[in-house]
Each structure stands twice: as structure tokens, then as C-alpha cells.
Write an enzyme that holds these catalytic residues in place. Structure first.
Site, PDB file in Angstrom:
ATOM      1  N   ARG A 149      12.446 111.247 -27.506  1.00 50.20           N
ATOM      2  CA  ARG A 149      12.287 111.844 -28.679  1.00 50.20           C
ATOM      3  C   ARG A 149      12.945 113.162 -28.677  1.00 50.20           C
ATOM      4  NH1 ARG A 149       7.233 109.780 -27.467  1.00 50.20           N
ATOM      5  NH2 ARG A 149       6.305 108.133 -28.863  1.00 50.20           N
ATOM      6  N   LYS A 173       4.041 112.560 -26.316  1.00 53.09           N
ATOM      7  CA  LYS A 173       3.086 112.757 -27.398  1.00 53.09           C
ATOM      8  C   LYS A 173       1.702 112.856 -26.827  1.00 53.09           C
ATOM      9  CE  LYS A 173       3.919 110.971 -31.421  1.00 53.09           C
ATOM     10  NZ  LYS A 173       4.121 110.166 -32.478  1.00 53.09           N
ATOM     11  N   HIS A 246      16.730 110.672 -33.610  1.00 54.21           N
ATOM     12  CA  HIS A 246      15.903 109.443 -33.540  1.00 54.21           C
ATOM     13  C   HIS A 246      16.723 108.040 -33.753  1.00 54.21           C
ATOM     14  CE1 HIS A 246      11.627 109.191 -33.378  1.00 54.21           C
ATOM     15  NE2 HIS A 246      11.684 107.963 -34.065  1.00 54.21           N
ATOM     16  N   ARG A 249      17.453 107.014 -30.361  1.00 54.86           N
ATOM     17  CA  ARG A 249      16.223 106.207 -29.879  1.00 54.86           C
ATOM     18  C   ARG A 249      16.304 104.912 -30.305  1.00 54.86           C
ATOM     19  NH1 ARG A 249      10.983 107.352 -27.595  1.00 54.86           N
ATOM     20  NH2 ARG A 249       9.287 106.567 -28.800  1.00 54.86           N
ATOM     21  N   HIS A 272       5.332 104.242 -26.090  1.00 55.24           N
ATOM     22  CA  HIS A 272       4.573 103.975 -27.352  1.00 55.24           C
ATOM     23  C   HIS A 272       3.283 103.387 -26.894  1.00 55.24           C
ATOM     24  CE1 HIS A 272       8.267 102.597 -30.095  1.00 55.24           C
ATOM     25  NE2 HIS A 272       7.775 103.758 -30.298  1.00 55.24           N
ATOM     26  N   TYR A 281      11.675  96.545 -33.544  1.00 51.88           N
ATOM     27  CA  TYR A 281      12.786  96.492 -32.972  1.00 51.88           C
ATOM     28  C   TYR A 281      13.245  94.903 -32.898  1.00 51.88           C
ATOM     29  CZ  TYR A 281      12.528 101.407 -32.039  1.00 51.88           C
ATOM     30  OH  TYR A 281      12.479 102.685 -32.284  1.00 51.88           O
TER      31      TYR A 281
END
Length: 300
Positions: A149, A173, A246, A249, A272, A281
Site C-alpha cells: 500500500r 495495517k 493502489h 497493488r 489481507h 481479484y
């Protein structure tokens, strides 16, 4: 509003300490819960334990009347479900009324990604004889090589890169960390930039720092700065598309899946928490497989 101050404070501490949630995540939890508290105040509900299925349906009706998207309503419900799960654990309420409320089904957006031909143009647009050109090339290569990210790229330090192993430590994150490998092109671009261009940029600043990507004044690049660099690269490559960090990504994940990578591996590389986040995806993979089938099967 002054009601439920202690509950709100305790929940925030729970998110910070036990869940290791980022300030960004905590902000959205607080905002969603605050809007619910305002609704309860308007409805004259003074105890969190008074909330039941009927109250929640009225709350949801108001959200839809405000023309909020299904994604926003779904996020609010998820926040409140987590909040009440905490309240139930702390025995502030006896049950979680949000458990029986289903999240609204959302249309899953198809992520934009770059085709190989478009990427090739971007990879050849930077003037790598200049410090900024070296930086831009390294930035593009590492974003595509790792799928990180932009917020993670901004925090990247020299110590996070292991050239001997060809891996980068990404601080994700919720304070989660992951190691992601990178290939020869990213390694060459990074080494050239760190050994040459970065030193030139750093000299323009009277400060020392270990942040990898610097701006023209020698200070750490901001997320907005990274976006601006990509926009300029797209303009120089004469591409008629809008490229965001992004999108690189998305491209990283899409290209891996199209080349046969399994979903779980891509999930881990992207950082994730849930596989469902990575599954957006798979539509591209299905299209790719369909094209192969239609072009290859004798009776297609």
C-alpha cells in the site's frame, strides 16, 4: 453527546491495546458509533441494553433514507456489531442484537489494473541518469514488485530492505508486519537509487533520516507525493489512463493470479486479514482462463 462516555472510552482502549487497530480504523469505528449514539438520543433510548432488532431496523431505514451507499451501511453495521460484541464480553449488555441483522449485499467492484503493455511504457519513462529519475524508477518497481500500500511504502526504511535475501519488511495495517520478496528489476532499481540518487536528495536536507523514498528537498515523500509522481510518469508515457498507487497493488495481485499463483499466497503477500478481500481479484483470473479455453479448446 455525553451519554455512554465510559463505554466509548473502554471500547477505544480495546481497539488500541487488544486489536492493535490503526488510528485510521479507530477513527471510523468512533464515527460510526457516534452516529448511532445520536440516533439513540433522538429516539429517547437511554440504555445500550434497550437496543433490539426493531430499533436497529429503524436505524437502518434512516441510513437508507439519507441515501447512504450499501458499503457505508455495511461498514456501520460491522462497527456496531463489534462494539456490541465488546459490550457483551464486558457484561455491559446481556446480548448482541446486531448478530441477527444481516449485512446488505454489496456489488463487488472490479479493481482497475494495468496491462503488461501499459506497465512497460511506465518502466521506460524515467530518466535514470538523474536522482529523481532513479527514485521514480525504484518507486515504481517496488510498488509493482511487492503490491504494498502507499501508506506502507511511505514508512519504508533502509533497514526494512534485505538485498541479500531479496525481501522487504512491510509494516502493515494494525501494526501487522509481513515479509514480501522482490525480483531482480526492483533490486537493481533500489540499489541504484539508494547508492546514488537518494544520497544526492538527502544532501538537500540538513537532516538525516532512514526513510527510503525522499522528495526533491530531501524530506520523506508523502502519500500525495507518491501519487503525484505516478501521475507525472503516466503523462510522460503518453498513457490515457488514470494510475494510482493502489492500482499497482491491484495489478500486482491480478498478474500473480493470472500466472497461476494460489489465492492464499496472494492473500499473505497483500497482507489481507480475510481471504474474501483477496477474492475480488479472481474475476480477472476467470476471464483469463475463459480466454485461454476459448482460444485453445477444439470444441469451444
Amino acid at each position: 453527546m455525553e451519554k455512554f462516555v465510559e463505554e466509548r472510552k473502554a471500547f477505544t482502549e480495546y481497539l488500541q491495546i487488544e486489536k492493535n487497530a490503526s488510528p485510521y480504523t479507530i477513527h471510523f469505528y468512533q464515527r460510526d458509533i457516534e452516529s448511532f449514539f445520536e440516533f439513540l438520543n433522538k429516539e429517547g433510548i437511554i440504555q445500550l441494553g434497550e437496543v433490539d432488532y426493531a430499533v436497529i431496523r429503524v436505524f437502518l431505514t434512516e441510513q437508507y433514507d439519507q441515501k447512504l451507499s450499501r458499503r457505508t451501511v455495511s461498514r456501520k453495521l460491522s462497527s456496531l456489531r463489534t462494539f456490541y460484541r465488546f459490550l457483551e464480553r464486558e457484561e455491559i449488555v446481556t446480548s448482541n442484537p446486531f448478530i441477527s441483522v444481516s449485512l446488505p449485499k454489496m456489488d463487488k467492484p472490479i479493481p482497475d489494473f494495468l496491462y503488461q503493455e501499459e506497465l512497460e511504457k511506465l518502466f521506460h519513462v524515467s530518466d535514470t541518469s538523474t536522482p529523481l529519475g532513479e527514485r521514480n524508477q525504484a518507486l515504481l518497481e517496488i510498488l509493482y514488485a511487492t503490491g504494498m500500500r502507499v501508506s506502507e511504502c511511505k514508512k519504508l526504511t533502509l533497514q526494512d530492505i534485505d538485498f541479500s535475501l531479496g525481501t522487504v519488511l512491510i509494516h502493515g495495517k494494525g501494526r501487522k508486519e509481513r515479509y514480501v520478496p522482490f525480483g531482480r528489476f526492483a533490486q537493481e532499481a533500489l540499489e541504484a537509487y539508494i547508492n546514488n540518487g537518494r544520497n544526492s536528495l538527502l544532501q538537500k536536507s540538513n537532516q538525516t533520516n532512514d526513510t527510503v523514498f525522499l522528495n526533491a528537498r530531501g524530506a520523506p515523500l508523502t502519500p500525495r507525493g507518491i501519487s503525484t509522481i505516478l501521475e507525472q510518469m503516466v503523462k510522460n508515457a503518453a498513457l490515457t489512463i488514470h494510475v494510482t498507487p493502489h492500482m499497482l497493488r491491484h495489478t500486482f495481485a491480478t498478474h500473480l493470479l493470472n500466472e497461476g499463483a494460489d489465492l492464499r499466497s496472494v492473500q499473505e503477500l497483500l497482507g489481507h486479514e480475510h481471504l474474501s478481500s483477496t477474492q475480488i481479484y479472481t474475476h480477472v483470473t476467470k476471464d483469463h482462463l475463459r480466454n485461454i479455453y476459448m482460444n485453445s479448446h477444439p470444441r469451444a
